[in-house]
Design an enzyme around this catalytic site. Structure first.
Site, PDB file in Angstrom:
ATOM      1  N   HIS A 137     -32.310  14.642 -20.724  1.00  0.00           N
ATOM      2  CA  HIS A 137     -33.562  15.360 -20.500  1.00  0.00           C
ATOM      3  C   HIS A 137     -34.373  14.689 -19.400  1.00  0.00           C
ATOM      4  O   HIS A 137     -34.388  13.464 -19.270  1.00  0.00           O
ATOM      5  CB  HIS A 137     -34.370  15.420 -21.790  1.00  0.00           C
ATOM      6  CG  HIS A 137     -33.750  16.288 -22.843  1.00  0.00           C
ATOM      7  ND1 HIS A 137     -33.961  17.649 -22.900  1.00  0.00           N
ATOM      8  CD2 HIS A 137     -32.897  15.992 -23.851  1.00  0.00           C
ATOM      9  CE1 HIS A 137     -33.277  18.147 -23.921  1.00  0.00           C
ATOM     10  NE2 HIS A 137     -32.617  17.158 -24.505  1.00  0.00           N
TER      11      HIS A 137
ATOM     12  N   GLU B 173     -27.927  19.225 -35.025  1.00  0.00           N
ATOM     13  CA  GLU B 173     -28.292  17.809 -35.173  1.00  0.00           C
ATOM     14  C   GLU B 173     -29.243  17.666 -36.348  1.00  0.00           C
ATOM     15  O   GLU B 173     -28.914  17.041 -37.355  1.00  0.00           O
ATOM     16  CB  GLU B 173     -28.935  17.242 -33.903  1.00  0.00           C
ATOM     17  CG  GLU B 173     -29.242  15.745 -34.075  1.00  0.00           C
ATOM     18  CD  GLU B 173     -29.958  15.110 -32.887  1.00  0.00           C
ATOM     19  OE1 GLU B 173     -29.723  13.912 -32.649  1.00  0.00           O
ATOM     20  OE2 GLU B 173     -30.758  15.788 -32.229  1.00  0.00           O
TER      21      GLU B 173
ATOM     22  N   HIS C  17     -25.823  15.690 -21.110  1.00  0.00           N
ATOM     23  CA  HIS C  17     -26.973  15.841 -22.015  1.00  0.00           C
ATOM     24  C   HIS C  17     -28.000  14.758 -21.716  1.00  0.00           C
ATOM     25  O   HIS C  17     -27.983  13.676 -22.297  1.00  0.00           O
ATOM     26  CB  HIS C  17     -26.528  15.761 -23.478  1.00  0.00           C
ATOM     27  CG  HIS C  17     -27.560  16.318 -24.420  1.00  0.00           C
ATOM     28  ND1 HIS C  17     -27.361  17.472 -25.149  1.00  0.00           N
ATOM     29  CD2 HIS C  17     -28.805  15.890 -24.732  1.00  0.00           C
ATOM     30  CE1 HIS C  17     -28.430  17.723 -25.879  1.00  0.00           C
ATOM     31  NE2 HIS C  17     -29.324  16.767 -25.637  1.00  0.00           N
TER      32      HIS C  17
ATOM     33  N   ASP D  59     -29.186  11.631 -23.933  1.00  0.00           N
ATOM     34  CA  ASP D  59     -30.294  12.429 -24.446  1.00  0.00           C
ATOM     35  C   ASP D  59     -31.625  11.979 -23.853  1.00  0.00           C
ATOM     36  O   ASP D  59     -32.080  12.539 -22.871  1.00  0.00           O
ATOM     37  CB  ASP D  59     -30.306  12.383 -25.974  1.00  0.00           C
ATOM     38  CG  ASP D  59     -31.028  13.562 -26.605  1.00  0.00           C
ATOM     39  OD1 ASP D  59     -31.533  14.409 -25.856  1.00  0.00           O
ATOM     40  OD2 ASP D  59     -31.069  13.642 -27.847  1.00  0.00           O
ATOM     41  N   ASP D  60     -32.261  10.964 -24.450  1.00  0.00           N
ATOM     42  CA  ASP D  60     -33.569  10.486 -24.009  1.00  0.00           C
ATOM     43  C   ASP D  60     -33.579   8.961 -23.984  1.00  0.00           C
ATOM     44  O   ASP D  60     -34.140   8.318 -24.884  1.00  0.00           O
ATOM     45  CB  ASP D  60     -34.674  10.990 -24.946  1.00  0.00           C
ATOM     46  CG  ASP D  60     -34.842  12.497 -24.902  1.00  0.00           C
ATOM     47  OD1 ASP D  60     -35.138  13.020 -23.811  1.00  0.00           O
ATOM     48  OD2 ASP D  60     -34.677  13.142 -25.952  1.00  0.00           O
TER      49      ASP D  60
ATOM     50  N   HIS E 246     -29.267  23.670 -27.785  1.00  0.00           N
ATOM     51  CA  HIS E 246     -29.135  22.617 -28.786  1.00  0.00           C
ATOM     52  C   HIS E 246     -28.804  23.259 -30.139  1.00  0.00           C
ATOM     53  O   HIS E 246     -29.161  24.406 -30.399  1.00  0.00           O
ATOM     54  CB  HIS E 246     -30.453  21.847 -28.941  1.00  0.00           C
ATOM     55  CG  HIS E 246     -30.753  20.912 -27.821  1.00  0.00           C
ATOM     56  ND1 HIS E 246     -30.648  21.256 -26.501  1.00  0.00           N
ATOM     57  CD2 HIS E 246     -31.181  19.619 -27.827  1.00  0.00           C
ATOM     58  CE1 HIS E 246     -30.994  20.214 -25.746  1.00  0.00           C
ATOM     59  NE2 HIS E 246     -31.326  19.204 -26.524  1.00  0.00           N
TER      60      HIS E 246
END
Length: 354
Positions: free
Chosen positions: A28, A215, A26, A293-294, A212
């Site tokens: 991006h 969350e 995961h 994630d980011d 996704h």
């Protein structure tokens, strides 16, 4: 660029987490950027960046529409600095280098080529640039880099079908190939069911379903995603713990959860690391794959998620090894790659404590 809350160095009773073989499922594309790379690209293209993208603190916003707007505004500002093929190649290459340094033997990076298409001649060349560099980076770093093509909930479902057809033309399970199709952005936007035709196109091509869900929204949204998109893995999924029967279903069907603790805290889903239900998910038998994630915005890379599991949630090295095994088994890598990485996990846990 590490989050101050975590550390990737070995503790007094723990093995070095950067040596633990793992898979990263995961991450991006834009959000994977190093801060110094973002600053360099902004200077290259004459883009003025918000100061929040360049300071040392992780993003912290409330889990509401206003908080998401701030996150999205910063993400869009970073994405606006990616304006040619060299920029795109640099992001892929550096993501692979960073993962390799943290023990990740398999990276499945997520990209929406729509965002970069205007600068390189369309969505097809945009994706092909990413795939080509993924092959080169895999060979250079030893970390296999595969690609997930993701559509956005903010766009029309017909655009998702176009992306699914593009993804299908590049389907495979090796480095530099498309392994899955995703759906990202604000879970509160769009109608999940309207994206089902795009996921059907992807499934017919042998691509995994990787949306996704769970969350920003709770169990009812996870149910919608399960019924409409039939996921093989679920991006995030942490809110499933609010419904024990749903959590049991996810565990029984072996739908892996891509859990990103730093994201959960930065986006206000939980007030602090200790509230992220990592232990609850694992104890319920869910397959968990930790992800960053980011990192650009959350200031926390992959190995930091394992450090948080150790320090905040009390995971032993044996339990951390199991988390790594779960990530490897949930990956879409070939059996030989999985076997190699799993053997490496066994070697890591067998070595004596420092």
């Amino acid at each position: 660029m590490h989050d101050k809350r975590h550390s990737d160095r070995p503790g007094p009773t723990g093995r070095d987490l950067a040596d633990l073989p793992k898979a990263h499922l995961h991450l991006h594309f834009t959000g994977s950027m190093r801060q110094e790379t973002l600053a360099a690209l902004a200077a290259k293209h004459g883009v003025r960046l918000p100061s929040a993208l360049l300071d040392a603190d992780p993003l912290r916003v409330p889990a509401n529409e206003r908080g998401w707007f701030r996150f999205q505004r910063l993400y869009d500002a970073a994405r606006a600095c990616v304006r040619d093929a060299d920029d795109m190649r640099r992001i892929v290459r550096e993501a692979a280098e960073d993962d390799a340094a943290e023990g990740s033997g398999r990276l499945e990076i997520q990209v929406d080529p729509t965002s970069y298409a205007p600068f390189v001649g369309g969505i097809t060349p945009a994706l092909e640039i990413v795939l080509d560099e993924a092959r080169a980076a895999s060979a250079a770093t030893g970390t296999e880099v595969a690609v997930i093509v993701a559509s956005s909930r903010m766009r029309h479902p017909l655009e998702a079908r176009t992306l699914a057809r593009l993804a299908a033309r590049h389907a495979g399970d090796g480095p530099g190939e498309v392994v899955g199709f995703g759906l990202s952005n604000d879970e509160r936007r769009g109608d999940t069911q309207t994206f089902a035709p795009a996921f059907a196109i992807a499934r017919r091509a042998g691509l995994a379903s990787l949306p996704h869900g769970g969350e920003l929204l709770g169990p009812s949204h996870v149910h919608d995603v399960l019924e409409s998109l039939h996921p093989d893995r679920l991006g995030h999924g942490v809110r499933a713990c609010e419904d024990p029967r749903l959590l049991d279903r996810l565990a029984a069907q072996e739908i892996a959860l891509e859990v990103c603790p730093a994201s959960n805290v930065s986006l206000g889903v939980y007030p602090e690391d200790a509230q992220v239900p990592l232990r609850t998910l694992v104890d319920a038998g869910a397959r968990v794959a930790l992800g960053a994630d980011d990192p650009l915005l959350f200031r926390s890379r992959l190995v930091d998620q394992y450090a948080s599991a150790r320090r905040v949630h009390g995971f032993s090295d044996a339990e951390l090894a199991d988390l790594a095994r779960g990530s490897i088994r949930a990956s879409l890598a070939r059996s030989g790659t999985k076997a190699r990485l799993l053997a490496g996990v066994d070697r890591w846990i067998e070595q004596p404590l420092p």
